[in-house]
Design an enzyme around this catalytic site. Structure first.
Site, PDB file in Angstrom:
ATOM      1  N   ASP A 125       0.607  -1.019   0.073  1.00 30.18           N
ATOM      2  CA  ASP A 125       0.033  -0.048  -0.060  1.00 30.18           C
ATOM      3  C   ASP A 125       0.916   1.235   0.320  1.00 30.18           C
ATOM      4  O   ASP A 125       1.705   1.655   0.490  1.00 30.18           O
ATOM      5  CB  ASP A 125      -0.796  -0.035   1.397  1.00 30.18           C
ATOM      6  CG  ASP A 125      -1.933   1.632   1.306  1.00 30.18           C
ATOM      7  OD1 ASP A 125      -2.266   2.020   0.041  1.00 30.18           O
ATOM      8  OD2 ASP A 125      -1.725   1.549   2.699  1.00 30.18           O
ATOM      9  N   ASP A 183      -0.084   5.482   0.872  1.00 31.05           N
ATOM     10  CA  ASP A 183      -0.166   6.105   2.242  1.00 31.05           C
ATOM     11  C   ASP A 183      -0.281   5.456   3.625  1.00 31.05           C
ATOM     12  O   ASP A 183      -0.874   4.065   3.490  1.00 31.05           O
ATOM     13  CB  ASP A 183      -1.409   6.983   2.399  1.00 31.05           C
ATOM     14  CG  ASP A 183      -1.330   7.852   1.212  1.00 31.05           C
ATOM     15  OD1 ASP A 183      -0.488   8.555   0.672  1.00 31.05           O
ATOM     16  OD2 ASP A 183      -2.445   8.395   0.360  1.00 31.05           O
TER      17      ASP A 183
END
Length: 216
Positions: A8, A10
């Site tokens: 992922d 952020d």
């Protein structure tokens, strides 16, 4: 054996949380909503832009049409992209570059699985794109986490079977999505102990037993 790691973006590789909060708050204030807080912002973690918009709109009383919501989501994204002009390598979280280099040296493919349509911009402006083999983001998918689509697309782009991939996430929705794709999961971030991942660590700078994970 794990042949690819899908990160992922952020909260895992970079921190743009404050920029997202500022952009949503700017939109909220334009709509006359003055009670949008950091606590509300936490509810937007790991979900799509439209789902995040609903968190903001729930603080007000007006009902919006689908077309109006799409315009509001685009307005927020424009605020966010303006803030991104100041983004640089200082947004990279501790241990990230070292981790990516280590994995590449081991011959592990590196993918990104982010629901953000701005993922390519963020990777480019922080200089992380050079370490990434394939990107799966909001531009490639129609379903957001906890649906596994973003990770399945990443694995397909990497040319790997789903069970050959490890997902690294900082949200519960992301861990659920990774498991739904039959991938191993590593939970990181401030809430890593609550994510119910297969493996866990406070961050990529931690002493992670990569040998055990990659051989799983």
């Amino acid at each position: 054996m794990i042949k690819g790691v899908i990160f992922d973006l952020d909260g895992v590789l970079v921190s743009t949380d404050e920029m997202h909060f500022k952009a949503w708050k700017m939109l909220a204030e334009e709509l006359g909503i003055d009670k949008f807080s950091k606590e509300d912002n936490k509810k937007q973690k790991g979900v799509s832009r439209m789902e995040s918009l609903e968190v903001v709109l729930s603080k007000g009383s007006r009902i919006y049409t689908v077309a109006e919501k799409e315009e509001l989501a685009e307005r927020k994204n424009n605020f966010y992209k303006e803030l991104l002009t100041e983004l640089n390598e200082s947004a990279i979280l501790p241990g990230v570059v070292e981790c990516l280099k280590m994995l590449r040296n081991k011959g592990i493919l590196i993918g990104i699985g982010s629901v953000s349509k701005n993922a390519p911009i963020i990777l480019t402006k922080t200089g992380l794109m050079e370490y990434v083999d394939k990107v799966s983001c909001g531009l490639d998918i129609t379903k957001s986490k906890p649906d596994p689509e973003v990770f399945e697309v990443a694995a397909n782009k990497l040319g790997l079977k789903y069970e050959e991939c490890l997902v690294v996430e900082d949200s519960f929705a992301g861990i659920v999505a990774g498991k739904a794709a039959h991938m191993k999961t590593l939970g990181v971030g401030t809430e890593y102990e609550q994510l119910r991942a297969d493996y866990e660590a406070p961050g990529l700078e931690a002493d992670i037993d990569w040998k055990t994970i990659l051989e799983s």
